[in-house]
Write a protein that holds these residues in place. Structure first.
Motif, PDB file in Angstrom:
ATOM      1  N   GLY A 208      39.766  42.776  51.753  1.00 39.95           N
ATOM      2  CA  GLY A 208      40.893  42.429  50.876  1.00 39.95           C
ATOM      3  C   GLY A 208      40.433  41.850  49.544  1.00 39.95           C
ATOM      4  O   GLY A 208      41.168  41.876  48.556  1.00 39.95           O
ATOM      5  N   ASN A 209      39.203  41.350  49.500  1.00 38.01           N
ATOM      6  CA  ASN A 209      38.704  40.759  48.255  1.00 38.01           C
ATOM      7  C   ASN A 209      38.576  41.768  47.124  1.00 38.01           C
ATOM      8  O   ASN A 209      38.526  41.380  45.956  1.00 38.01           O
ATOM      9  CB  ASN A 209      37.338  40.088  48.501  1.00 38.01           C
ATOM     10  N   VAL A 210      38.538  43.059  47.458  1.00 36.78           N
ATOM     11  CA  VAL A 210      38.462  44.057  46.375  1.00 36.78           C
ATOM     12  C   VAL A 210      39.709  43.986  45.496  1.00 36.78           C
ATOM     13  O   VAL A 210      39.674  44.320  44.317  1.00 36.78           O
ATOM     14  CB  VAL A 210      38.255  45.508  46.884  1.00 36.78           C
ATOM     15  N   ILE A 211      40.813  43.524  46.086  1.00 33.71           N
ATOM     16  CA  ILE A 211      42.051  43.411  45.304  1.00 33.71           C
ATOM     17  C   ILE A 211      41.864  42.356  44.220  1.00 33.71           C
ATOM     18  O   ILE A 211      42.253  42.541  43.070  1.00 33.71           O
ATOM     19  CB  ILE A 211      43.233  43.016  46.217  1.00 33.71           C
ATOM     20  N   ASP A 212      41.238  41.239  44.601  1.00 36.85           N
ATOM     21  CA  ASP A 212      41.070  40.145  43.642  1.00 36.85           C
ATOM     22  C   ASP A 212      40.070  40.464  42.538  1.00 36.85           C
ATOM     23  O   ASP A 212      40.191  39.976  41.427  1.00 36.85           O
ATOM     24  CB  ASP A 212      40.616  38.869  44.370  1.00 36.85           C
ATOM     25  N   VAL A 213      39.051  41.258  42.854  1.00 36.04           N
ATOM     26  CA  VAL A 213      38.044  41.522  41.818  1.00 36.04           C
ATOM     27  C   VAL A 213      38.471  42.640  40.875  1.00 36.04           C
ATOM     28  O   VAL A 213      37.945  42.755  39.775  1.00 36.04           O
ATOM     29  CB  VAL A 213      36.647  41.859  42.404  1.00 36.04           C
ATOM     30  N   LEU A 259      54.890  34.678  49.044  1.00 31.73           N
ATOM     31  CA  LEU A 259      54.956  36.112  48.779  1.00 31.73           C
ATOM     32  C   LEU A 259      53.584  36.763  48.844  1.00 31.73           C
ATOM     33  O   LEU A 259      53.444  37.915  49.202  1.00 31.73           O
ATOM     34  CB  LEU A 259      55.541  36.367  47.388  1.00 31.73           C
ATOM     35  N   ARG A 260      52.575  36.001  48.449  1.00 30.94           N
ATOM     36  CA  ARG A 260      51.240  36.590  48.385  1.00 30.94           C
ATOM     37  C   ARG A 260      50.206  35.505  48.599  1.00 30.94           C
ATOM     38  O   ARG A 260      50.424  34.353  48.216  1.00 30.94           O
ATOM     39  CB  ARG A 260      51.062  37.233  47.012  1.00 30.94           C
ATOM     40  N   VAL A 261      49.084  35.877  49.192  1.00 27.55           N
ATOM     41  CA  VAL A 261      47.959  34.956  49.336  1.00 27.55           C
ATOM     42  C   VAL A 261      46.756  35.605  48.655  1.00 27.55           C
ATOM     43  O   VAL A 261      46.463  36.766  48.894  1.00 27.55           O
ATOM     44  CB  VAL A 261      47.627  34.693  50.827  1.00 27.55           C
ATOM     45  N   THR A 262      46.109  34.862  47.761  1.00 28.58           N
ATOM     46  CA  THR A 262      44.889  35.385  47.121  1.00 28.58           C
ATOM     47  C   THR A 262      43.796  34.328  47.211  1.00 28.58           C
ATOM     48  O   THR A 262      44.059  33.181  47.572  1.00 28.58           O
ATOM     49  CB  THR A 262      45.103  35.706  45.626  1.00 28.58           C
ATOM     50  N   ALA A 263      42.597  34.739  46.828  1.00 33.20           N
ATOM     51  CA  ALA A 263      41.522  33.759  46.706  1.00 33.20           C
ATOM     52  C   ALA A 263      41.781  32.937  45.444  1.00 33.20           C
ATOM     53  O   ALA A 263      42.528  33.361  44.569  1.00 33.20           O
ATOM     54  CB  ALA A 263      40.183  34.484  46.601  1.00 33.20           C
ATOM     55  N   ARG A 264      41.166  31.766  45.367  1.00 30.42           N
ATOM     56  CA  ARG A 264      41.289  30.974  44.135  1.00 30.42           C
ATOM     57  C   ARG A 264      40.320  31.534  43.101  1.00 30.42           C
ATOM     58  O   ARG A 264      39.222  31.953  43.451  1.00 30.42           O
ATOM     59  CB  ARG A 264      40.927  29.524  44.418  1.00 30.42           C
ATOM     60  N   LYS A 265      40.740  31.501  41.854  1.00 31.50           N
ATOM     61  CA  LYS A 265      39.852  32.007  40.806  1.00 31.50           C
ATOM     62  C   LYS A 265      39.459  30.881  39.861  1.00 31.50           C
ATOM     63  O   LYS A 265      40.235  29.947  39.650  1.00 31.50           O
ATOM     64  CB  LYS A 265      40.542  33.121  40.038  1.00 31.50           C
ATOM     65  N   ASP A 266      38.254  31.001  39.290  1.00 33.10           N
ATOM     66  CA  ASP A 266      37.781  29.980  38.366  1.00 33.10           C
ATOM     67  C   ASP A 266      38.246  30.291  36.941  1.00 33.10           C
ATOM     68  O   ASP A 266      39.009  31.231  36.728  1.00 33.10           O
ATOM     69  CB  ASP A 266      36.251  29.824  38.443  1.00 33.10           C
ATOM     70  N   GLN A 267      37.753  29.530  35.973  1.00 36.51           N
ATOM     71  CA  GLN A 267      38.223  29.721  34.592  1.00 36.51           C
ATOM     72  C   GLN A 267      37.838  31.069  34.003  1.00 36.51           C
ATOM     73  O   GLN A 267      38.408  31.501  32.998  1.00 36.51           O
ATOM     74  CB  GLN A 267      37.687  28.600  33.697  1.00 36.51           C
ATOM     75  N   TRP A 268      36.868  31.756  34.628  1.00 38.40           N
ATOM     76  CA  TRP A 268      36.482  33.083  34.124  1.00 38.40           C
ATOM     77  C   TRP A 268      37.220  34.174  34.885  1.00 38.40           C
ATOM     78  O   TRP A 268      36.915  35.357  34.741  1.00 38.40           O
ATOM     79  CB  TRP A 268      34.954  33.283  34.251  1.00 38.40           C
ATOM     80  N   GLY A 269      38.149  33.769  35.704  1.00 40.61           N
ATOM     81  CA  GLY A 269      38.932  34.758  36.464  1.00 40.61           C
ATOM     82  C   GLY A 269      38.158  35.326  37.635  1.00 40.61           C
ATOM     83  O   GLY A 269      38.469  36.407  38.127  1.00 40.61           O
ATOM     84  N   GLU A 270      37.122  34.601  38.079  1.00 40.42           N
ATOM     85  CA  GLU A 270      36.330  35.105  39.198  1.00 40.42           C
ATOM     86  C   GLU A 270      36.630  34.307  40.459  1.00 40.42           C
ATOM     87  O   GLU A 270      36.837  33.091  40.403  1.00 40.42           O
ATOM     88  CB  GLU A 270      34.837  35.001  38.866  1.00 40.42           C
ATOM     89  N   VAL A 271      36.597  34.995  41.588  1.00 39.15           N
ATOM     90  CA  VAL A 271      36.897  34.374  42.879  1.00 39.15           C
ATOM     91  C   VAL A 271      35.936  33.217  43.162  1.00 39.15           C
ATOM     92  O   VAL A 271      34.733  33.348  42.975  1.00 39.15           O
ATOM     93  CB  VAL A 271      36.789  35.452  43.987  1.00 39.15           C
TER      94      VAL A 271
END
Ligand code: SF4
Ligand code: FES
Length: 389
Positions: A208-213, A259-271
């Motif tokens: 599922g992490n491919v969605i976040d990246v 509605l949705r669960v995602t990983a947390r992202k840092d200031q550069w938009g990375e997981v």
């Protein structure tokens, strides 16, 4: 005693910093922070071998090093070029870089559809932000854009290759995070596409992490697709005791509904921490989570917009001017998006999962303060969120 490592001095947009040998120009710029940091579309510091595909991060090296201060003949990809001692780099101070970046955006958009209004990633799309900040207002491309059918990659992920910019992030994620991949980039040039071999579903528990990246709307969460727009949802940090991953997630709430669960992202938009499919797709109840508090949202993000207090709907002027006639629509959003049959403008509150699943007139509520995590806001606003302007 171990010999002390000599730091390298690099100057980026007239700001100097000392970094360890082996640091790339991009990572040195990130240490400085602010506007001197080049944008990235394919680089991902959490993934090995990422970067080098999109050229978004181009910079000008005005002096190679103290030993050889000649400028580099061409602009270089900052995510793949290491700093040298005495190097002088120009990013936003170089008109050539800004011009080249415009060209890169134009290339990235050659085949990418310009349909942000009906894309699930709108509002949190890196390409949308890049185009807004660095793109030109028009395109010189005259040919038909390539299009693909949507493909379901297993039960949770949908690939819409039409939107893919071939950044390879998902391929690296599948390789490095979920341990073994069933998908990759097939073919070359204009025919390149992300594809699964014989449509094999990607069922690894970390896939599922491919969605976040994915920086664009090519890989989306099938459990969330078109359930809401990101600027109507409220992000909240939460955790659970998960035995498969860190359990540290971001919940995207609408009222009391997750509605949705995602990983947390840092200031550069990375997981920050990869999360498992169970946390992402199966834990959609408030009781599954311990709420930590509202996510700090960048004031410039569209997510922090739209939290209006006592807003008044403007009067419909078109039909008044046109003597009762309705304007001719160039496109009816209901025919091109998956939220068919739901007239969002006709419900008085926010849409919820129920609105799209069974009752097109169902509406939700706004919570008072997500820090507390429960309870309704009698005023019908969510302006009590300290991150909301
Ligand atoms: S699907 Fe998304 S993450 Fe994968 S290559 Fe395309 S744009 Fe990149
Ligand atoms: S971010 Fe450097 S080439 Fe894509």
């Amino acid at each position: 005693m171990a010999e002390e490592q000599k730091l390298l001095k690099v100057t980026i947009d007239n700001i100097s910093i000392e970094v360890e040998p082996g640091t790339t120009i991009l990572m040195a710029a990130r240490k400085i922070g602010g506007d001197v940091v080049p944008p990235t579309m394919c680089f991902y510091s959490k993934l090995k071998n990422s970067g080098g595909y999109c050229r978004t991060c181009l910079v000008r090296v005005a002096a190679g090093s103290t030993a050889d201060p000649r400028p580099m003949p061409k602009l270089v990809a900052s995510c793949r070029t290491n700093v040298m001692d005495g190097m002088v780099v120009e990013n936003i101070t170089s008109p050539a870089v800004l011009e080249a970046r415009k060209g890169v955006v134009e290339f990235l958009l050659l085949n990418h559809p310009l349909d942000c209004p009906v894309c699930d990633q709108a509002g949190e799309c890196d390409l949308q932000d890049l185009g807004y900040e660095h793109g030109s207002e028009g395109t010189r491309y005259e040919f038909k854009r390539r299009t693909f059918e949507r493909i379901d990659l297993g039960p949770y992920i949908q690939l819409h290759m039409t939107r893919c910019i071939l950044c390879y992030r998902c391929v690296h994620t599948a390789n490095q995070v979920s341990g073994g991949r069933d998908h990759g980039v097939l073919d070359r040039g204009d025919h390149s596409q992300i594809a699964t071999y014989i449509q094999k579903s990607l069922d690894n528990n970390l896939i599922g992490n491919v969605i976040d990246v994915c920086p664009v709307g090519a890989l989306t969460d099938r459990t969330f697709r078109f359930k809401n727009r990101v600027w109507f949802t409220k992000p909240v940090e939460a955790h659970c005791a998960c035995d498969k991953c860190s359990g540290k997630v971001r919940l995207w709430m609408r009222g009391d509904e997750v509605l949705r669960v995602t990983a947390r992202k840092d200031q550069w938009g990375e997981v920050e921490d990869w999360i498992c499919n169970t946390c992402r797709f199966d834990r959609k109840k408030m009781t599954d989570w311990v709420i930590e508090g509202p996510t700090k949202v960048n004031r410039h993000s569209v997510i922090s917009q739209g939290h209006y207090v006592h807003s008044v709907k403007p009067k419909e002027t078109f039909s008044a001017i046109m003597k009762g006639r309705k304007p001719k629509l160039m496109m009816d959003i209901h025919t091109v998006s998956e939220i068919n049959n739901v007239e969002l403008s006709e419900i008085n509150g926010p849409a919820t999962g129920k609105t799209f699943d069974e009752d097109p007139h169902a509406m939700g509520y706004n919570v008072t303060d997500v820090k507390i995590g429960v309870g309704r806001n009698a005023q019908g606003t969510d302006s009590t969120n300290p991150n909301t302007p």
